[in-house]
Design a protein around this motif. Structure first.
Motif, mmCIF file in Angstrom:
data_model
loop_
_atom_site.group_PDB
_atom_site.id
_atom_site.type_symbol
_atom_site.label_atom_id
_atom_site.label_comp_id
_atom_site.label_asym_id
_atom_site.label_seq_id
_atom_site.Cartn_x
_atom_site.Cartn_y
_atom_site.Cartn_z
ATOM 1 N N GLY A 41 15.777 2.000 -15.496
ATOM 2 C CA GLY A 41 15.436 1.168 -16.743
ATOM 3 C C GLY A 41 15.752 -0.060 -16.660
ATOM 4 O O GLY A 41 15.133 -1.057 -17.565
ATOM 5 N N ASP A 42 16.537 -0.663 -15.731
ATOM 6 C CA ASP A 42 17.009 -1.946 -15.661
ATOM 7 C C ASP A 42 15.933 -3.141 -15.359
ATOM 8 O O ASP A 42 15.912 -4.165 -15.609
ATOM 9 C CB ASP A 42 18.007 -2.208 -14.486
ATOM 10 C CG ASP A 42 19.604 -1.653 -15.216
ATOM 11 O OD1 ASP A 42 19.280 -1.010 -16.131
ATOM 12 O OD2 ASP A 42 20.589 -1.813 -14.333
ATOM 13 N N LEU A 43 14.844 -2.451 -14.701
ATOM 14 C CA LEU A 43 13.564 -3.346 -14.632
ATOM 15 C C LEU A 43 13.163 -4.139 -15.866
ATOM 16 O O LEU A 43 12.708 -5.241 -15.633
ATOM 17 C CB LEU A 43 12.476 -2.540 -13.995
ATOM 18 C CG LEU A 43 11.069 -3.477 -13.531
ATOM 19 C CD1 LEU A 43 11.501 -4.467 -12.618
ATOM 20 C CD2 LEU A 43 10.044 -2.475 -13.027
ATOM 21 N N ALA A 266 23.330 7.916 -10.489
ATOM 22 C CA ALA A 266 24.195 7.222 -9.600
ATOM 23 C C ALA A 266 23.306 6.829 -8.421
ATOM 24 O O ALA A 266 23.347 5.596 -8.116
ATOM 25 C CB ALA A 266 25.434 7.783 -9.275
ATOM 26 N N VAL A 267 22.462 7.693 -7.692
ATOM 27 C CA VAL A 267 21.761 7.218 -6.547
ATOM 28 C C VAL A 267 20.824 6.394 -7.229
ATOM 29 O O VAL A 267 20.215 5.333 -6.446
ATOM 30 C CB VAL A 267 21.053 8.573 -5.992
ATOM 31 C CG1 VAL A 267 20.309 8.289 -4.916
ATOM 32 C CG2 VAL A 267 22.489 9.501 -5.440
ATOM 33 N N ALA A 268 19.916 6.772 -8.150
ATOM 34 C CA ALA A 268 18.957 5.793 -8.715
ATOM 35 C C ALA A 268 19.569 4.415 -8.872
ATOM 36 O O ALA A 268 18.784 3.508 -8.598
ATOM 37 C CB ALA A 268 18.455 6.139 -9.969
ATOM 38 N N ASN A 269 20.712 4.253 -9.340
ATOM 39 C CA ASN A 269 21.385 2.989 -9.697
ATOM 40 C C ASN A 269 21.615 2.200 -8.142
ATOM 41 O O ASN A 269 21.210 1.006 -8.285
ATOM 42 C CB ASN A 269 22.746 3.091 -10.345
ATOM 43 C CG ASN A 269 22.379 3.238 -11.610
ATOM 44 O OD1 ASN A 269 21.243 2.924 -12.450
ATOM 45 N ND2 ASN A 269 23.635 3.843 -12.189
ATOM 46 N N LYS A 274 15.733 -1.986 -4.242
ATOM 47 C CA LYS A 274 14.304 -1.997 -3.447
ATOM 48 C C LYS A 274 13.278 -1.385 -4.567
ATOM 49 O O LYS A 274 12.100 -1.913 -4.539
ATOM 50 C CB LYS A 274 14.554 -0.965 -2.439
ATOM 51 C CG LYS A 274 15.391 -1.465 -1.441
ATOM 52 C CD LYS A 274 15.707 -0.047 -0.260
ATOM 53 C CE LYS A 274 16.588 -0.596 0.836
ATOM 54 N NZ LYS A 274 16.892 0.405 1.888
ATOM 55 N N PHE A 275 13.604 -0.392 -5.593
ATOM 56 C CA PHE A 275 12.568 0.045 -6.249
ATOM 57 C C PHE A 275 12.052 -1.382 -7.056
ATOM 58 O O PHE A 275 10.844 -1.437 -7.362
ATOM 59 C CB PHE A 275 13.270 0.925 -7.072
ATOM 60 C CG PHE A 275 12.541 1.371 -8.506
ATOM 61 C CD1 PHE A 275 11.384 1.985 -8.542
ATOM 62 C CD2 PHE A 275 12.862 0.559 -9.652
ATOM 63 C CE1 PHE A 275 10.691 2.189 -9.726
ATOM 64 C CE2 PHE A 275 12.185 1.007 -11.065
ATOM 65 C CZ PHE A 275 11.102 1.619 -10.819
ATOM 66 N N ILE A 276 12.732 -1.955 -7.639
ATOM 67 C CA ILE A 276 12.414 -3.204 -8.416
ATOM 68 C C ILE A 276 11.695 -3.959 -7.661
ATOM 69 O O ILE A 276 10.550 -4.718 -8.109
ATOM 70 C CB ILE A 276 13.624 -3.898 -9.241
ATOM 71 C CG1 ILE A 276 14.143 -2.991 -10.365
ATOM 72 C CG2 ILE A 276 13.234 -5.213 -9.702
ATOM 73 C CD1 ILE A 276 15.573 -3.393 -10.792
#
Length: 288
Positions: A41-43, A266-269, A274-276
């Motif tokens: 969600g940080d995007l 944790a892994v998503a963080n 790269k995701f963003i």
């Protein structure tokens, strides 16, 4: 909280929610919608001139109950384009029926959005994958036991029998693959974008070893508890979809180890840069 008329039809509820959101967006007219999964969600924090609308303020909207899902819309500008971001989504396992799960997709359609980016956290069943990879979703297998289009068809949204031969836009996928080599993480490592078939399950339990072995044998590359209903609704409404999974753990049936939601987040963080980077590059380059 808005007083609701529970006698309204599904279509009327969608229109009421869309009207509320449109009113509170002011001059913002989003052209791209983004649905962000667990830990991603940080995007939304990178949206410029943001306008935030909490889900619990929107008429007829469900409320996100999952840790890591903020539960709000954030609209504004991202890479020069007007966007609306779902910072948190709804799941079948939360007790909502599929029509409620996909309700926000139809609301975004009523806002004029035809391009949708859907992300999720998923377990990797393909032995060529590693935790922390991103996977371009090329297709899906619906194993939730439900479909959001069961029941009366709302002709104002789409046809009775929608075609799903291209559930995920091939053009969008090609663009994502072209952009991926230019995306790097905080460590300078270039993004390696995997691609594969996403298996959508109901949850909330993670899969047993035997179940994972079965899913891999029938063609699944990743497994998760979201996305398929939203994509069905999006295609029903004529929207084009880019789907990306963050592979947060390896779900190999013969080698399965215990897993918690905290490990997934944790892994998503760790994968977020790269995701963003990939999503922002896509938003910048895509033609809408």
């Amino acid at each position: 909280m808005t007083t609701l008329n529970t006698d309204l039809s599904y279509m009327d509820q969608i229109n009421a929610a869309a009207s509320y959101v449109k009113e509170h967006l002011g001059e913002v007219q989003p052209v791209i919608g983004l649905i962000l999964g667990s830990g991603l969600g940080d995007l939304a924090d990178q949206v410029e001139s943001p306008v935030a609308i909490n889900y619990n303020e929107v008429p007829h909207f469900p409320v996100s109950t999952v840790e890591g899902h903020a539960g709000r819309f954030v609209a504004g500008t991202l890479e020069g384009k007007s966007v609306i971001v779902m910072q948190g989504r709804f799941h079948f396992y939360e007790g909502y029926d599929m029509k409620k799960v996909v309700f926000p997709v139809y609301v975004m359609k009523q806002l004029g959005i035809d391009t949708l980016v859907i992300t999720n956290a998923a377990g990797g069943m393909n032995r060529e994958f590693s935790a922390g990879d991103l996977m371009l979703i090329t297709d899906h297998i619906n194993l939730t036991g439900a479909n959001p289009l069961i029941g009366k068809n709302e002709a104002g949204l789409g046809v009775r029998f929608p075609d799903m031969s291209e559930a995920y836009s091939r053009d969008f996928g090609a663009l994502a693959k072209r952009l991926a080599p230019n995306v790097t993480g905080d460590d300078g490592e270039v993004l390696k974008l995997q691609e594969g078939v996403y298996c959508g399950i109901s949850g909330p339990t993670y899969m047993t070893p035997a179940e994972l072995t079965m899913l891999a044998r029938v063609g699944g590359d990743a497994v998760g508890m979201s996305t398929v209903g939203e994509v069905i609704a999006a295609r029903h409404a004529g929207m084009r979809v880019l789907g990306i999974s963050c592979i947060t753990d390896m779900a190999i049936g013969e080698e399965l180890e215990p897993l918690t939601h905290e490990q997934v987040v944790a892994v998503a963080n760790r994968t977020k840069p790269k995701f963003i980077g990939l999503v922002k590059a896509f938003v910048k380059e895509v033609t809408v």
